[in-house]
Design a protein around this motif. Structure first.
Motif, mmCIF file in Angstrom:
data_model
loop_
_atom_site.group_PDB
_atom_site.id
_atom_site.type_symbol
_atom_site.label_atom_id
_atom_site.label_comp_id
_atom_site.label_asym_id
_atom_site.label_seq_id
_atom_site.Cartn_x
_atom_site.Cartn_y
_atom_site.Cartn_z
ATOM 1 N N SER A 1 47.548 -39.319 24.593
ATOM 2 C CA SER A 1 47.777 -37.890 24.321
ATOM 3 C C SER A 1 46.850 -37.336 23.256
ATOM 4 O O SER A 1 46.778 -36.115 23.065
ATOM 5 C CB SER A 1 49.231 -37.677 23.868
ATOM 6 N N ILE A 2 46.146 -38.204 22.527
ATOM 7 C CA ILE A 2 45.325 -37.756 21.396
ATOM 8 C C ILE A 2 44.095 -37.013 21.910
ATOM 9 O O ILE A 2 43.377 -37.502 22.777
ATOM 10 C CB ILE A 2 44.907 -38.949 20.523
ATOM 11 N N ARG A 3 43.887 -35.840 21.360
ATOM 12 C CA ARG A 3 42.721 -35.054 21.746
ATOM 13 C C ARG A 3 42.150 -34.340 20.520
ATOM 14 O O ARG A 3 42.872 -34.054 19.556
ATOM 15 C CB ARG A 3 43.093 -34.028 22.815
ATOM 16 N N LEU B 1 35.404 -29.197 13.268
ATOM 17 C CA LEU B 1 36.234 -29.783 12.220
ATOM 18 C C LEU B 1 36.977 -31.010 12.731
ATOM 19 O O LEU B 1 37.272 -31.109 13.927
ATOM 20 C CB LEU B 1 37.252 -28.747 11.723
ATOM 21 N N PRO B 2 37.319 -31.944 11.830
ATOM 22 C CA PRO B 2 38.095 -33.122 12.242
ATOM 23 C C PRO B 2 39.584 -32.774 12.375
ATOM 24 O O PRO B 2 40.407 -33.089 11.505
ATOM 25 C CB PRO B 2 37.831 -34.111 11.104
ATOM 26 N N VAL B 3 39.937 -32.114 13.465
ATOM 27 C CA VAL B 3 41.315 -31.710 13.729
ATOM 28 C C VAL B 3 41.723 -32.275 15.091
ATOM 29 O O VAL B 3 41.029 -32.043 16.093
ATOM 30 C CB VAL B 3 41.477 -30.178 13.739
ATOM 31 N N TYR B 4 42.846 -33.001 15.117
ATOM 32 C CA TYR B 4 43.292 -33.683 16.325
ATOM 33 C C TYR B 4 44.759 -33.359 16.602
ATOM 34 O O TYR B 4 45.494 -32.898 15.727
ATOM 35 C CB TYR B 4 43.102 -35.200 16.174
ATOM 36 N N TYR B 5 45.155 -33.642 17.840
ATOM 37 C CA TYR B 5 46.532 -33.401 18.284
ATOM 38 C C TYR B 5 47.061 -34.680 18.933
ATOM 39 O O TYR B 5 46.327 -35.379 19.648
ATOM 40 C CB TYR B 5 46.551 -32.256 19.291
ATOM 41 N N MET B 6 48.351 -34.985 18.698
ATOM 42 C CA MET B 6 48.969 -36.182 19.273
ATOM 43 C C MET B 6 50.422 -35.886 19.627
ATOM 44 O O MET B 6 51.107 -35.164 18.894
ATOM 45 C CB MET B 6 48.909 -37.336 18.263
ATOM 46 N N GLU B 7 50.889 -36.440 20.747
ATOM 47 C CA GLU B 7 52.279 -36.277 21.169
ATOM 48 C C GLU B 7 52.997 -37.618 21.147
ATOM 49 O O GLU B 7 52.451 -38.632 21.580
ATOM 50 C CB GLU B 7 52.358 -35.693 22.573
ATOM 51 N N VAL B 8 54.243 -37.591 20.663
ATOM 52 C CA VAL B 8 55.103 -38.776 20.678
ATOM 53 C C VAL B 8 56.416 -38.377 21.328
ATOM 54 O O VAL B 8 57.177 -37.582 20.772
ATOM 55 C CB VAL B 8 55.354 -39.314 19.252
ATOM 56 N N ASN B 9 56.679 -38.906 22.499
ATOM 57 C CA ASN B 9 57.945 -38.651 23.175
ATOM 58 C C ASN B 9 58.884 -39.806 22.874
ATOM 59 O O ASN B 9 58.662 -40.938 23.294
ATOM 60 C CB ASN B 9 57.730 -38.492 24.687
ATOM 61 N N GLY B 10 59.938 -39.507 22.145
ATOM 62 C CA GLY B 10 60.781 -40.536 21.534
ATOM 63 C C GLY B 10 60.529 -40.507 20.035
ATOM 64 O O GLY B 10 59.742 -39.699 19.541
ATOM 65 N N ASP B 11 61.180 -41.388 19.298
ATOM 66 C CA ASP B 11 60.993 -41.356 17.837
ATOM 67 C C ASP B 11 60.118 -42.497 17.339
ATOM 68 O O ASP B 11 59.958 -42.688 16.146
ATOM 69 C CB ASP B 11 62.339 -41.362 17.118
ATOM 70 N N ASP C 1 38.727 -41.715 17.751
ATOM 71 C CA ASP C 1 37.869 -41.546 18.919
ATOM 72 C C ASP C 1 37.571 -42.866 19.617
ATOM 73 O O ASP C 1 36.699 -42.948 20.470
ATOM 74 C CB ASP C 1 36.565 -40.847 18.524
ATOM 75 N N ASN C 2 38.286 -43.932 19.228
ATOM 76 C CA ASN C 2 38.224 -45.195 19.958
ATOM 77 C C ASN C 2 39.623 -45.806 19.953
ATOM 78 O O ASN C 2 40.520 -45.311 19.269
ATOM 79 C CB ASN C 2 37.186 -46.146 19.351
ATOM 80 N N LEU C 3 39.819 -46.837 20.731
ATOM 81 C CA LEU C 3 41.167 -47.384 20.910
ATOM 82 C C LEU C 3 41.783 -47.838 19.600
ATOM 83 O O LEU C 3 42.951 -47.550 19.310
ATOM 84 C CB LEU C 3 41.129 -48.538 21.907
ATOM 85 N N MET C 4 41.024 -48.552 18.784
ATOM 86 C CA MET C 4 41.558 -49.068 17.526
ATOM 87 C C MET C 4 42.043 -47.936 16.629
ATOM 88 O O MET C 4 43.170 -47.949 16.124
ATOM 89 C CB MET C 4 40.485 -49.893 16.801
ATOM 90 N N ASN C 5 41.198 -46.938 16.435
ATOM 91 C CA ASN C 5 41.568 -45.836 15.546
ATOM 92 C C ASN C 5 42.703 -45.007 16.124
ATOM 93 O O ASN C 5 43.526 -44.459 15.388
ATOM 94 C CB ASN C 5 40.350 -44.962 15.263
ATOM 95 N N LYS C 6 42.751 -44.899 17.443
ATOM 96 C CA LYS C 6 43.875 -44.193 18.062
ATOM 97 C C LYS C 6 45.171 -44.956 17.849
ATOM 98 O O LYS C 6 46.237 -44.350 17.632
ATOM 99 C CB LYS C 6 43.616 -43.977 19.548
ATOM 100 N N MET C 7 45.119 -46.278 17.919
ATOM 101 C CA MET C 7 46.318 -47.081 17.652
ATOM 102 C C MET C 7 46.805 -46.853 16.222
ATOM 103 O O MET C 7 47.995 -46.693 15.969
ATOM 104 C CB MET C 7 46.020 -48.559 17.886
ATOM 105 N N LEU C 8 45.865 -46.818 15.269
ATOM 106 C CA LEU C 8 46.234 -46.563 13.879
ATOM 107 C C LEU C 8 46.845 -45.174 13.711
ATOM 108 O O LEU C 8 47.745 -44.969 12.892
ATOM 109 C CB LEU C 8 45.010 -46.702 12.970
ATOM 110 N N THR C 9 46.362 -44.216 14.497
ATOM 111 C CA THR C 9 46.820 -42.831 14.379
ATOM 112 C C THR C 9 48.293 -42.681 14.720
ATOM 113 O O THR C 9 48.957 -41.747 14.257
ATOM 114 C CB THR C 9 45.960 -41.914 15.276
ATOM 115 N N ILE C 10 48.855 -43.605 15.494
ATOM 116 C CA ILE C 10 50.285 -43.558 15.813
ATOM 117 C C ILE C 10 51.123 -43.513 14.530
ATOM 118 O O ILE C 10 52.171 -42.870 14.472
ATOM 119 C CB ILE C 10 50.692 -44.763 16.681
ATOM 120 N N ALA C 11 50.634 -44.168 13.480
ATOM 121 C CA ALA C 11 51.364 -44.197 12.207
ATOM 122 C C ALA C 11 51.507 -42.811 11.592
ATOM 123 O O ALA C 11 52.352 -42.611 10.705
ATOM 124 C CB ALA C 11 50.662 -45.127 11.215
ATOM 125 N N ALA C 12 50.722 -41.835 12.064
ATOM 126 C CA ALA C 12 50.833 -40.467 11.535
ATOM 127 C C ALA C 12 52.240 -39.918 11.677
ATOM 128 O O ALA C 12 52.665 -39.068 10.886
ATOM 129 C CB ALA C 12 49.838 -39.549 12.244
#
Length: 360
Positions: free
Chosen positions: A42-44, A50-60, A158-169
């Motif tokens: 979902s990350i886009r 600018l370094p501005v991104y969007y992420m969706e989490v369905n569930g908690d 912008d890669n899998l590793m960093n996207k995985m880390l972004t979940i912690a947001a």
């Protein structure tokens, strides 16, 4: 104030990415990461400039399990919990919250609807807007600074590793608004004074307390009752207070001194403890911003349009090293949030709480 953070070992990060990719490529291994892959998918990127991104989490994303396990009294404990889920133990997730500067104002418009505004001031940010729809709670939009997870302003999701880390947001919101109009913002207290609570209650850091409120509180009174069940702890060695307001227009600042939570009825806040009554304690800049917010509020007897709230955000926005990195204004009438990034009030980014659709 200088930001403290450990330098990332780039070779180690590359090796981690390879390991994760191998695991995902292995037969059936994707099943172990299917929840994480749904989130990272979902990350886009929301801005070319600018370094501005969007992420969706369905569930908690295991937040209820986090609470049932006793929460956490430090960023390291939050990181340890998330490491087990995001990486399945294959690599470490780190969290270190920076101290937000910031200004907040809460008012009602001429139709009796809640309007709310916030400036987030810091040196540099990588901004992530997080839509969260818990299975049993309120949907919300929150704002996170990704460098609180990566300890870097250079890394991007912008890669899998960093996207995985972004979940912690999800666990590190600086502010947010939920679908029933509860608004929460974390502000630094420049004068210090926040002391750890030490009772037999479970623990929360400031950002996990913010996540709890966004997920579970509809009103200021509910927010207070929820936090009274926990010991609240500072993050990053910095003192904080929380500005909380709701759809009725009730607005408070929750402060944490002498091992207690103190509730102050207030419609404006910057970077000093309101309970102590000394607006100069947070420094000249914080005092000036506070007086500007209060003046706008009092001149309008607490009745302000979203445009007037936006204007006072513009007047209190900061330039220079400690620049306003995002400003946001909430309008209960339209159930929408408007963002402006890096003090550019000519370019409005709007996101709907109902559908989380975003437009410039």
């Amino acid at each position: 104030m200088k930001r403290n953070g450990r330098k990332k070992n780039m070779v180690w990060i590359v090796l981690i990415i390879v390991v994760v990719l191998v695991l995902l490529a292995a037969g059936g291994a994707w099943l172990a990461f299917r929840e994480e892959l749904a989130i990272t998918g979902s990350i886009r990127k929301e801005s070319e400039e600018l370094p501005v991104y969007y992420m969706e989490v369905n569930g908690d994303y295991h937040f209820q399990e986090f609470l049932e396990a006793g929460g956490a009294s430090s960023d390291d404990e939050v990181a340890a919990f998330l490491t087990q889920y995001i990486s399945k133990g294959f690599y470490s997730v780190e969290i270190e919250e920076s101290g937000p500067g910031c200004s907040v104002i809460s008012a009602m418009d001429e139709n009796g609807k809640h309007v709310w505004g916030r400036n987030f001031d810091w040196t540099e940010t990588v901004t992530v807007l997080v839509k969260c729809v818990p299975d049993d709670g309120y949907a919300s939009i929150s704002t996170c600074d990704l460098q609180n997870i990566t300890n870097s302003t250079e890394l991007r999701p912008d890669n899998l590793m960093n996207k995985m880390l972004t979940i912690a947001a999800l666990y590190v919101p600086m502010d947010g608004i939920n679908e029933v109009g509860l608004c929460v913002a974390d502000l630094e207290v420049n004068e210090g004074g926040m002391t750890d609570m030490d009772t037999d209650r479970p623990d929360l850091t400031m950002t996990t307390a913010t996540r709890l409120l966004l997920n579970q509180a509809a009103t200021v009174d509910e927010a207070i009752a929820l936090l009274e069940k926990y010991d609240i702890h500072a993050s990053g060695g910095i003192s904080h207070h929380l500005a909380v307001s709701d759809a009725t227009g009730k607005s408070v600042v929750l402060e944490f001194m002498d091992g207690k939570m103190i509730t102050v009825n207030a419609s404006c806040a910057t970077n000093f403890n309101l309970a102590k009554g000394d607006s100069s304690a947070g420094g000249e800049n914080a005092q000036k911003r506070y007086e500007e917010l209060c003046s706008a509020y009092e001149e309008n007897a607490g009745v302000m349009t979203r445009q007037q709230v936006t204007e006072v955000l513009r007047r209190t926005a900061q330039e220079g090293e400690w620049k306003t990195r995002w400003s946001m204004a909430y309008d209960q009438e339209t159930q929408s949030i408007s963002y402006w990034f890096d003090g550019d009030f000519c370019n409005e980014y709007q996101i709907s709480l109902e559908h989380a659709s975003a437009t410039y």
